[in-house]
Design a protein around this motif. Structure first.
Motif, PDB file in Angstrom:
ATOM      1  N   LEU A   1     -50.893 -91.741 -34.958  1.00  0.00           N
ATOM      2  CA  LEU A   1     -51.113 -90.304 -34.840  1.00  0.00           C
ATOM      3  C   LEU A   1     -51.185 -89.628 -36.214  1.00  0.00           C
ATOM      4  CD1 LEU A   1     -48.732 -89.572 -31.831  1.00  0.00           C
ATOM      5  CD2 LEU A   1     -51.227 -89.682 -31.797  1.00  0.00           C
ATOM      6  N   VAL A   2     -50.421 -90.128 -37.186  1.00  0.00           N
ATOM      7  CA  VAL A   2     -50.468 -89.579 -38.546  1.00  0.00           C
ATOM      8  C   VAL A   2     -51.847 -89.788 -39.160  1.00  0.00           C
ATOM      9  CG1 VAL A   2     -49.639 -89.955 -40.905  1.00  0.00           C
ATOM     10  CG2 VAL A   2     -47.999 -89.671 -39.058  1.00  0.00           C
ATOM     11  N   VAL A   3     -52.414 -90.980 -38.991  1.00  0.00           N
ATOM     12  CA  VAL A   3     -53.749 -91.261 -39.530  1.00  0.00           C
ATOM     13  C   VAL A   3     -54.788 -90.335 -38.899  1.00  0.00           C
ATOM     14  CG1 VAL A   3     -55.580 -92.996 -39.663  1.00  0.00           C
ATOM     15  CG2 VAL A   3     -53.208 -93.650 -40.096  1.00  0.00           C
ATOM     16  N   GLY A   4     -54.672 -90.085 -37.613  1.00  0.00           N
ATOM     17  CA  GLY A   4     -55.600 -89.171 -36.951  1.00  0.00           C
ATOM     18  C   GLY A   4     -55.521 -87.756 -37.496  1.00  0.00           C
ATOM     19  N   GLN A   5     -54.318 -87.269 -37.710  1.00  0.00           N
ATOM     20  CA  GLN A   5     -54.154 -85.918 -38.248  1.00  0.00           C
ATOM     21  C   GLN A   5     -54.597 -85.824 -39.704  1.00  0.00           C
ATOM     22  OE1 GLN A   5     -53.491 -83.198 -36.711  1.00  0.00           O
ATOM     23  NE2 GLN A   5     -52.984 -84.099 -34.721  1.00  0.00           N
TER      24      GLN A   5
ATOM     25  N   ALA B   1     -61.067 -82.335 -25.126  1.00  0.00           N
ATOM     26  CA  ALA B   1     -59.876 -82.395 -24.268  1.00  0.00           C
ATOM     27  C   ALA B   1     -60.161 -83.137 -22.970  1.00  0.00           C
ATOM     28  CB  ALA B   1     -59.390 -80.981 -23.970  1.00  0.00           C
ATOM     29  N   ILE B   2     -61.357 -82.910 -22.417  1.00  0.00           N
ATOM     30  CA  ILE B   2     -61.733 -83.616 -21.186  1.00  0.00           C
ATOM     31  C   ILE B   2     -61.832 -85.112 -21.434  1.00  0.00           C
ATOM     32  CG2 ILE B   2     -63.596 -83.920 -19.512  1.00  0.00           C
ATOM     33  CD1 ILE B   2     -64.162 -80.900 -19.807  1.00  0.00           C
ATOM     34  N   ILE B   3     -62.420 -85.489 -22.575  1.00  0.00           N
ATOM     35  CA  ILE B   3     -62.536 -86.911 -22.920  1.00  0.00           C
ATOM     36  C   ILE B   3     -61.152 -87.511 -23.159  1.00  0.00           C
ATOM     37  CG2 ILE B   3     -63.374 -88.512 -24.691  1.00  0.00           C
ATOM     38  CD1 ILE B   3     -65.781 -86.683 -25.067  1.00  0.00           C
ATOM     39  N   ASN B   4     -60.256 -86.704 -23.710  1.00  0.00           N
ATOM     40  CA  ASN B   4     -58.922 -87.206 -24.051  1.00  0.00           C
ATOM     41  C   ASN B   4     -58.118 -87.613 -22.818  1.00  0.00           C
ATOM     42  OD1 ASN B   4     -56.811 -87.778 -25.940  1.00  0.00           O
ATOM     43  ND2 ASN B   4     -55.830 -85.845 -25.370  1.00  0.00           N
TER      44      ASN B   4
ATOM     45  N   THR C   1     -59.711 -88.930 -30.359  1.00  0.00           N
ATOM     46  CA  THR C   1     -60.212 -87.625 -29.924  1.00  0.00           C
ATOM     47  C   THR C   1     -60.172 -86.619 -31.063  1.00  0.00           C
ATOM     48  OG1 THR C   1     -59.406 -88.069 -27.689  1.00  0.00           O
ATOM     49  CG2 THR C   1     -59.943 -85.787 -28.233  1.00  0.00           C
ATOM     50  N   VAL C   2     -59.112 -86.634 -31.854  1.00  0.00           N
ATOM     51  CA  VAL C   2     -58.990 -85.723 -33.003  1.00  0.00           C
ATOM     52  C   VAL C   2     -60.124 -85.961 -33.994  1.00  0.00           C
ATOM     53  CG1 VAL C   2     -57.565 -85.145 -35.005  1.00  0.00           C
ATOM     54  CG2 VAL C   2     -56.495 -85.422 -32.765  1.00  0.00           C
ATOM     55  N   VAL C   3     -60.416 -87.223 -34.290  1.00  0.00           N
ATOM     56  CA  VAL C   3     -61.506 -87.559 -35.219  1.00  0.00           C
ATOM     57  C   VAL C   3     -62.851 -87.113 -34.648  1.00  0.00           C
ATOM     58  CG1 VAL C   3     -62.725 -89.452 -36.354  1.00  0.00           C
ATOM     59  CG2 VAL C   3     -60.224 -89.472 -36.222  1.00  0.00           C
ATOM     60  N   PHE C   4     -63.082 -87.369 -33.387  1.00  0.00           N
ATOM     61  CA  PHE C   4     -64.338 -86.980 -32.731  1.00  0.00           C
ATOM     62  C   PHE C   4     -64.548 -85.466 -32.808  1.00  0.00           C
ATOM     63  CE2 PHE C   4     -66.184 -85.359 -28.724  1.00  0.00           C
ATOM     64  CZ  PHE C   4     -67.472 -85.846 -28.860  1.00  0.00           C
TER      65      PHE C   4
END
Length: 509
Positions: free
Chosen positions: A403-407, A437-440, A463-466
């Motif tokens: 999660l850290v890498v995503g943020q 959010a829907i994809i998540n 999802t964050v990266v997308f």
């Protein structure tokens, strides 16, 4: 001429007389904070009084003040995050992993509903009020504040009432501890809405610190104090229900302090203007902002709510701790947005796209630098940090790192969501966030089925990266602004070189 036309003409003439007779705008009375003592006054000067970003000197002065304000906002956010972190450690240690999971599950839902009940007003006020101030439409600013605050509080009470009715009518569907915690959380919901919307008004008035203190420092600080008193002086067995009562009391204190800040910073000249309402102009922006706010919270809480829904309360608690660690990386981006958002609105209202590009480039560098400074120690010391919550939480090391890498990837493109909102592209931003959010949701479901909490973490970070990539492409195509760290560094370097050339040209021989 009809009555509405006569009223419009009268209002226009009144505003013109006001502009002609007063060289100082109403918002000149805005005192940013009492915390600006002893040399900090320039740092927290109301953004409406700062020079435009046009010209190198004005741009540097504006950016310098906003950068200083961002640093102080980051200090408050970091102090608040540290306090929240300590509070969560104490709660986890006192109530155990199961009750902590119940608390985080309920708090996730209450947070989601609270932000939804703000109707996007706490963000929209940062766009509309500074823009109305820049164009001297003070009655519109007052009308927007009146309308937004009343609507938010009404919706919050309605949601709380309906939720409480559902829980009371079907109590057998919930565990007793969970049911009581939900009822207490629903009672807390209007209080959270009040200090969220109030903080938005305070920020619009220039009070950066006063807006951040109640939620970031006061609430969790008071909650931590109550926890200490309960341990020392009461024989109670602490569980999720007890913690929710403490959250209710602490939120009430935060709401009262926020209300006092609004009263203290309220400009005297603003009340003299009769409120004017333009619902048709506001709703097209409020609805997308409301969706964005709701979806933003939903994306951060989806995995926790899904894990709690399937009965994996322990996993929900562990994932919540890892998620909260990763969300520390959002602090620099949020702090930068806190200071820069009203300035973005003003520059866009003046069609100063050059100044806007320069401002966003500096905001990107600030947010990424802060993100890296937080990410490195978190990645290295993830296990010791989780061990502080208890030995059972150390299984979330990989979750937290993913999660850290995503943020961190989101920090590399800067505060894109605020840029889109403050420039009138909130509808497109809401659509992109809703799609993400829907994809998540199915992504987290698939991840949980394949690898439990680790799979949910991978889906959340992806999802964050997308979403970051989609926003960057839209900003480049529609606003003509180059997003991303590489373009930001290039823009700042070109600006520094231009300033040096101007300095050499103007230097007397």
């Amino acid at each position: 001429m009809g009555d509405e036309s006569r009223k419009a003409v009268t209002e226009t003439m009144r505003l013109e007389r006001q502009r002609a007779t007063s060289a100082i705008p109403i918002f000149h009375d805005l005192a940013p904070d009492d915390f600006e003592l002893n040399g900090f006054k320039g740092i927290f000067e109301p953004l409406g009084q700062q020079p435009s970003a046009k010209g190198s000197t004005g741009s540097r002065g504006l950016t310098r003040r906003l950068s200083h304000a961002s640093v102080w906002a980051l200090f408050i956010y970091a102090a608040g995050a540290g306090l929240t972190f300590v509070t969560q450690i104490v709660i986890a240690r006192l109530v155990g992993v199961e009750s902590f999971g119940t608390f985080t599950y309920v708090f996730a839902w209450i947070t989601l509903l609270s932000y939804g009940s703000t109707l996007g007003f706490h963000v929209a006020v940062l766009r509309f009020v500074p823009a109305y101030e820049a164009t001297n439409q003070f009655p519109m600013a007052l009308g927007f504040i009146h309308f937004g605050s009343r609507a938010c509080i009404t919706v919050a009470f309605l949601i709380a009432a309906v939720g409480a009715l559902i829980v009371i009518r079907w109590p057998h569907h919930l565990d007793p501890e969970l049911a009581i915690s939900v009822l207490i959380g629903l009672a807390t919901l209007p209080l959270i809405t009040i200090y969220l919307t109030g903080a938005g008004v305070v920020r619009a008035f220039g009070g950066v610190i006063s807006a951040l203190l109640p939620e970031r420092i006061v609430r969790d600080g008071f909650m931590l104090t109550l926890l200490g008193l309960a341990v020392l002086f009461t024989p109670w067995r602490l569980d999720a229900t007890t913690v929710m009562w403490m959250l209710l009391i602490s939120s009430a204190v935060a709401a009262m302090i926020t209300g006092f800040s609004v009263w203290r910073l309220w400009p005297s000249g603003l009340s003299a203007a009769p409120p004017t309402y333009a619902f048709r102009d506001w709703w097209p922006s409020l609805l997308p902002i409301m969706i964005m706010t709701f979806v933003d919270v939903l994306m951060n809480r989806t995995a926790v709510m899904l894990l709690g829904k399937i009965g994996f309360i322990k996993g929900a608690g562990i994932f919540a701790v890892g998620s909260n660690i990763a969300l520390l990386l959002t602090l620099p981006r949020v702090a930068v947005s806190t200071a820069f958002a009203p300035a973005i609105s003003r520059l866009f209202a003046r069609k100063d796209m050059t100044g806007l590009q320069a401002l966003f480039a500096r905001a990107t560098i600030l947010s990424f630098a802060g993100g890296v400074a937080l990410a490195l120690p978190l990645l290295v010391f993830t296990e010791p940090v989780l061990r502080a919550f208890g030995s059972e939480f150390t299984s979330g090391v990989l979750i937290a790192r993913i999660l850290v890498v995503g943020q961190l990837s989101a920090a590399a493109v800067g505060p894109q969501q605020q840029l889109l909102t403050m420039t009138g592209h909130e509808r497109a931003s809401a659509i992109m966030m809703s799609i993400a959010a829907i994809i998540n949701v199915p992504g987290c479901i698939l991840g949980i089925s394949l690898d439990d909490t680790v799979g949910a973490a991978i889906a959340t970070s992806a999802t964050v990266v997308f979403l970051s990539i989609c926003q960057a492409v839209y900003i480049r195509s529609r606003l003509g602004i180059h997003p991303g760290l590489i373009w930001a560094i290039r823009n700042v370097r070109e600006g520094v070189m231009a300033d040096q050339r101007d300095g050499k040209r103007n230097y007397p021989k």
